[in-house]
Design a protein around this motif. Structure first.
Motif, mmCIF file in Angstrom:
data_model
loop_
_atom_site.group_PDB
_atom_site.id
_atom_site.type_symbol
_atom_site.label_atom_id
_atom_site.label_comp_id
_atom_site.label_asym_id
_atom_site.label_seq_id
_atom_site.Cartn_x
_atom_site.Cartn_y
_atom_site.Cartn_z
ATOM 1 N N LEU A 59 0.826 -1.213 0.000
ATOM 2 C CA LEU A 59 0.000 0.000 0.000
ATOM 3 C C LEU A 59 0.859 1.261 0.000
ATOM 4 N N ARG A 60 1.846 1.272 0.869
ATOM 5 C CA ARG A 60 2.680 2.472 1.028
ATOM 6 C C ARG A 60 3.495 2.773 -0.229
ATOM 7 N N THR A 61 3.917 1.708 -0.937
ATOM 8 C CA THR A 61 4.738 1.898 -2.143
ATOM 9 C C THR A 61 3.897 1.859 -3.417
ATOM 10 N N ILE A 62 2.594 1.737 -3.241
ATOM 11 C CA ILE A 62 1.644 1.654 -4.356
ATOM 12 C C ILE A 62 2.073 0.553 -5.350
ATOM 13 N N ASN A 63 2.294 -0.641 -4.800
ATOM 14 C CA ASN A 63 2.707 -1.800 -5.580
ATOM 15 C C ASN A 63 1.497 -2.742 -5.688
ATOM 16 N N LEU A 64 0.779 -2.638 -6.797
ATOM 17 C CA LEU A 64 -0.457 -3.402 -6.979
ATOM 18 C C LEU A 64 -0.221 -4.910 -6.908
ATOM 19 N N LYS A 65 0.885 -5.382 -7.482
ATOM 20 C CA LYS A 65 1.200 -6.821 -7.439
ATOM 21 C C LYS A 65 1.337 -7.291 -5.992
ATOM 22 N N GLU A 66 2.024 -6.487 -5.177
ATOM 23 C CA GLU A 66 2.213 -6.872 -3.767
ATOM 24 C C GLU A 66 0.899 -6.785 -3.008
ATOM 25 N N ILE A 67 0.108 -5.762 -3.263
ATOM 26 C CA ILE A 67 -1.182 -5.608 -2.582
ATOM 27 C C ILE A 67 -2.074 -6.818 -2.857
ATOM 28 N N LEU A 68 -2.249 -7.145 -4.125
ATOM 29 C CA LEU A 68 -3.112 -8.279 -4.490
ATOM 30 C C LEU A 68 -2.518 -9.602 -4.018
ATOM 31 N N GLY A 69 -1.207 -9.738 -4.179
ATOM 32 C CA GLY A 69 -0.534 -10.966 -3.744
ATOM 33 C C GLY A 69 -0.686 -11.198 -2.259
ATOM 34 N N GLN A 70 -0.576 -10.137 -1.479
ATOM 35 C CA GLN A 70 -0.713 -10.290 -0.032
ATOM 36 C C GLN A 70 -2.154 -10.552 0.387
#
Length: 112
Positions: A59-70
């Motif tokens: 969320l903080r880095t606005i990384n969509l792949k990480e957000i969805l992956g998590q």
């Protein structure tokens, strides 16, 4: 109840990650959350905590792949309740959630 060595190490890695997170040192924070993930997989609540903090980095880095992956991995953490998880997996969205990985040498003693 005495706190186990495993729990102390998990808490230490999580706390280091949070410190780096607060300092906006997201790569270092992620590294410690990965280590917390490796240690925490056998315990459901620990497993979810490590993914929650990785999600916050996304969320903080606005990384969509990480957000969805998590988000997927938080749900999948339920495998810990049944002893089903890929040992050594670092937990980030950059690795398959099904891939077992080698446990870092310095963390191996916590699994013996």
């Amino acid at each position: 109840m005495e706190v186990s060595k495993l729990q102390k190490k998990f808490d230490q890695e999580l706390d280091l990650g949070k410190q780096h997170f607060d300092n906006k040192e997201f790569s270092l924070a992620f590294y410690h959350f990965e280590r917390a993930h490796i240690l925490g997989q056998p315990r459901y609540s620990w497993h979810v905590k490590s993914h929650y903090w990785m999600f916050k980095i996304g969320l903080r880095t606005i990384n969509l792949k990480e957000i969805l992956g998590q988000m997927i991995r938080i749900i999948g953490s339920a495998g810990s309740l049944f002893g089903k998880y890929p040992v050594g997996n670092t937990g980030g969205a950059n690795v398959s959630p099904f891939k077992a990985m080698p446990i870092p040498d310095d963390l191996k003693p916590f699994f013996e």
